[in-house]
Design an enzyme around this catalytic site. Structure first.
Site, PDB file in Angstrom:
ATOM      1  N   GLU A 224       6.388 -49.058  -2.285  1.00  0.00           N
ATOM      2  CA  GLU A 224       5.392 -48.653  -1.299  1.00  0.00           C
ATOM      3  C   GLU A 224       3.975 -48.814  -1.843  1.00  0.00           C
ATOM      4  O   GLU A 224       3.632 -48.230  -2.879  1.00  0.00           O
ATOM      5  CB  GLU A 224       5.594 -47.180  -0.913  1.00  0.00           C
ATOM      6  CG  GLU A 224       4.540 -46.679   0.059  1.00  0.00           C
ATOM      7  CD  GLU A 224       4.552 -45.174   0.228  1.00  0.00           C
ATOM      8  OE1 GLU A 224       3.982 -44.691   1.218  1.00  0.00           O
ATOM      9  OE2 GLU A 224       5.113 -44.477  -0.643  1.00  0.00           O
ATOM     10  N   GLU A 323       5.497 -38.562   7.607  1.00  0.00           N
ATOM     11  CA  GLU A 323       4.942 -38.111   6.336  1.00  0.00           C
ATOM     12  C   GLU A 323       3.469 -37.782   6.533  1.00  0.00           C
ATOM     13  O   GLU A 323       2.591 -38.595   6.282  1.00  0.00           O
ATOM     14  CB  GLU A 323       5.123 -39.171   5.248  1.00  0.00           C
ATOM     15  CG  GLU A 323       4.646 -38.687   3.890  1.00  0.00           C
ATOM     16  CD  GLU A 323       4.871 -39.704   2.785  1.00  0.00           C
ATOM     17  OE1 GLU A 323       6.012 -39.814   2.314  1.00  0.00           O
ATOM     18  OE2 GLU A 323       3.894 -40.393   2.413  1.00  0.00           O
TER      19      GLU A 323
END
Length: 356
Positions: A224, A323
Site C-alpha cells: 500500500e 479506514e
C-alpha cells in the site's frame, strides 16, 4: 505539505455540487449539502498503514456515467469491510468492535496487526459476529524505534521474515488470506533519493520471499502506498505508480496493490484514470474523505457516490475497507453506508431485499 502545495492535483467537486453529464435519474439518496472545511488528518496508526477516488472531472472515456449505473443488480454492488482498528474506537478491544460491526450490517472486517489479541480469541469473536476477516497487517516492527513496517528497510530482512511468519500463522488461525506487507520508513536523517535504490532492492527481495511463503498457504500479499504529504513524510512507498513498478519487478501473481483512495488522492489525484488503469492489480481498496480522513460523506474533496458508481461500472469485486476516523459516534456516522445499501435496494450487509 498541505494539499494547497500540490499544484498538479486536478479540480475537484464536492458531494453536494456534483455535475452530471447524462440525462439519467439522480441517485436515490443524497446527504445534505455542507460547507467544506479543511480539517487535518490524524496521525498514522498501525491500522492505517495497513493500511481513501476523488470527485474529479472524469477523463473523456469515463466522463458519462454508464447507462446502467442507477439500476444496478444487487450482485454487482460493492462489498464493504469495517476496519476495526479505526472504527468503533469507543469500544474496548477488537472482539467488541467486531460485534458492533456486525450489528451495523457489515459482513466483513479488517484490522492492523492485532497486538494483544490472541488469534483464538479473535477467531471466536469473528465467528460469533458472523464476520469474515479479509485483511490483516503484518507486524510493524519496533515501535520504540519508530518503525512502521520493515519490507523496504535495509538490514531488517530477518525481522521482516519473522514478522511475516507470525502474520501468516495468525492469518491461518483466523481464516484471513490477505496480508498487508508494509514497506516501512526512510531511515531517520537519510535523504530519500540517496537511499531509494537500496530500499527498493530490499523491498523486492523481501516481497519475493513473502510471495513464495504466502503461495504455500494460498494467501495474497498486498502493498500500500501511504502519502508523504500529510500522513507520513518518511514512508518509502508513497505513490501507486511506485508500487505498481515494484510489483512488476517482483513478478509474482499473488502480490497485489492495496489502493487507499485517501492516500492516492493526496499524492496523485487522477483517480478515475488510476482506478481504470490499475484495476487488474488491485487486491483491496480503502476509503476516507480528504483531507480530514473522516466519513465519506463528511466535508471534503471526494465525491463518493460517483466513486462507488465508477467502481461498480469497472466491475470491481474486491472489498472496500472503511479506514477512517469517525467524526463522532461510529454508528451515527454510518448513514452514508445505509444510504448506499438503500439506493441499491439492499438490506444492511449488502444482500438483496428480494431474498427476504
Amino acid at each position: 505539505m498541505g494539499l494547497g502545495a500540490a499544484p498538479h492535483l486536478p479540480r475537484v467537486l464536492g458531494w453536494a455540487t456534483r455535475t452530471r453529464t447524462s440525462t439519467g435519474p439522480a441517485p436515490s439518496s443524497r446527504p445534505p449539502a455542507f460547507s467544506p472545511s479543511p480539517g487535518r488528518a490524524p496521525e498514522l496508526r498501525d491500522g492505517g498503514g495497513a493500511a481513501p477516488l476523488l470527485c474529479i472531472t472524469p477523463p473523456p472515456a469515463l466522463h458519462s456515467p454508464a447507462p446502467h449505473l442507477h439500476a444496478r443488480p444487487a450482485a454487482m454492488s460493492l462489498r464493504f469491510s469495517a476496519n476495526v482498528s479505526w472504527l468503533f474506537a469507543e469500544l474496548p478491544g477488537l472482539p467488541a468492535r467486531l460485534e458492533a460491526a456486525s450489528r451495523c450490517g457489515f459482513a466483513a472486517a479488517e484490522l492492523g496487526w492485532p497486538e494483544g489479541c490472541p488469534a483464538p480469541a479473535l477467531r471466536r469473536a469473528a465467528q460469533r459476529a458472523g464476520l469474515r476477516l479479509v485483511l490483516l497487517n503484518a507486524p510493524p516492527g519496533d515501535r520504540e524505534r519508530g518503525e512502521l513496517g520493515l519490507g523496504a528497510v535495509p538490514g531488517r530482512q530477518d525481522a521482516f521474515r519473522q514478522g511475516l511468519a507470525a502474520a501468516v500463522q495468525y492469518g491461518r488461525e483466523v481464516g484471513c488470506s490477505r496480508i498487508h506487507l508494509m514497506a516501512g520508513r526512510v531511515p531517520q536523517g537519510a535523504d530519500r533519493a540517496a537511499v531509494a535504490g537500496e530500499m527498493e532492492a530490499t523491498f523486492i527481495e523481501n516481497l519475493r520471499y513473502a510471495a513464495d511463503l504466502l503461495a504455500q498457504e494460498d494467501m495474497v500479499g498486498l502493498v500500500e502506498p501511504i502519502n508523504s504529504r500529510i500522513t507520513d513524510p518518511r514512508y518509502f512507498l508513497n505513490t501507486p505508480q511506485q508500487a505498481v513498478a515494484i510489483l512488476e519487478k517482483v513478478g509474482r501473481p499473488n502480490l497485489k496493490l492495496q489502493l487507499d483512495i485517501f492516500h492516492c488522492q493526496i499524492m496523485d489525484g487522477n483517480l478515475s484514470r488510476n482506478l481504470e488503469t490499475y484495476l487488474p492489480l488491485i487486491g483491496h481498496i480503502q476509503i476516507a474523505q480528504v483531507p480530514g480522513r473522516h466519513e465519506p460523506d463528511s466535508p471534503g474533496e471526494l465525491n463518493f457516490p460517483y466513486i462507488f458508481e465508477l467502481l461498480e461500472s469497472l466491475g470491481y469485486t474486491g472489498y472496500v475497507g472503511c479506514e477512517y476516523t469517525p467524526k463522532g459516534d461510529t454508528v451515527e456516522g454510518l448513514g452514508w453506508l445505509r444510504s448506499y445499501w438503500e439506493s441499491r435496494g439492499l438490506q444492511p450487509g449488502g444482500t438483496s431485499k428480494a431474498t427476504e
